[in-house]
Write an enzyme that holds these catalytic residues in place. Sequence first.
Site, short mmCIF file in Angstrom:
data_model
loop_
_atom_site.label_atom_id
_atom_site.label_comp_id
_atom_site.label_asym_id
_atom_site.label_seq_id
_atom_site.Cartn_x
_atom_site.Cartn_y
_atom_site.Cartn_z
N SER A 146 1.03 1.05 -0.08
CA SER A 146 0.84 2.43 -0.50
C SER A 146 2.10 3.22 -0.20
O SER A 146 2.83 2.92 0.77
CB SER A 146 -0.34 3.06 0.25
OG SER A 146 -0.41 4.46 0.02
N TYR A 159 -4.36 5.25 8.08
CA TYR A 159 -4.06 4.60 6.81
C TYR A 159 -2.56 4.39 6.62
O TYR A 159 -2.11 3.30 6.25
CB TYR A 159 -4.63 5.44 5.67
CG TYR A 159 -4.39 4.87 4.30
CD1 TYR A 159 -5.06 3.71 3.88
CD2 TYR A 159 -3.52 5.48 3.40
CE1 TYR A 159 -4.86 3.19 2.61
CE2 TYR A 159 -3.32 4.96 2.12
CZ TYR A 159 -4.00 3.81 1.74
OH TYR A 159 -3.79 3.30 0.49
N LYS A 163 -0.67 0.77 6.33
CA LYS A 163 0.09 0.36 5.15
C LYS A 163 1.57 0.11 5.50
O LYS A 163 2.21 -0.76 4.90
CB LYS A 163 -0.03 1.42 4.06
CG LYS A 163 -1.41 1.45 3.41
CD LYS A 163 -1.81 0.10 2.80
CE LYS A 163 -3.08 0.21 1.97
NZ LYS A 163 -3.50 -1.10 1.42
#
Length: 263
Positions: A146, A159, A163
């Site tokens: 991401s 998150y 990533k």
Amino acid sequence: MILDQFLLTDRVAIVTAAGRGIGAGIARAFAEAGADLAIGARTEEQLAEVAGDVEKLGRRVIAIPGSLREREGMQVLVDRAVAEFGRIDVAVNNAGGSLPRAFLDTSERSFNEAFEWNVTTAFNLTQLVVPVMLKGEGGSVINIASAAGRFSARGFASYGTAKAAMIHLTRNLAVDLAPRVRVNAIAPGAIATTALDAVLQDQAIHDEMISRTPLKRLGVEADIAAGAVYLASPASSYVTGRVLEIDGGQEASNLELGIPDLA
């Protein structure tokens, strides 16, 4: 012909979280390029729809519903692919995700789960498919990371960190597995899938995200699927350990969560 280099004729690919969104788009694109598929996700109905599309394209497919959070689920996916097709050439680690949350509201459990769901799943599937790939011509592993793994933004401690770890895992595995297996990642920006529905239903937020994206649009599944076909195919045979950024030119988050300064 240069276009022949982008074909996946008679290759076998595993795609995780392929019931909808980016995973489903990649599965359909691989089938168009000539690959047979083993697809996994939790929702049987969604997988069946994607499998039907693959079959309409003239390719073979097996759909394996179930949780991919644990290594055992990944093992089932690999075993079924080998039993049905006898080989694995491409693996797409698309399983992952976690909701943004203010740092002080992030529990240790949710932080660990974000890492396990985004990084450990990729570790597990890669470790399981590589011995199969090495029995054949080698292979290509594609990690769906991401843009959040590259830039900093409030609310992305879990998150974004997960990533970022996935991106560095990609680089390390590229060295570990060279020259027989290539390992690359795709780092999508904001892609208009069902995962963003709750956000995109607000027109003001939708418009703000577009205004903060240099190419002035949100991404679509086909943008990521095209990158995956490239990284899976002979066209990228001299590429490993790289991150393909498909993000409309973003250099910062285009989603403001409105998390205030700490008092």
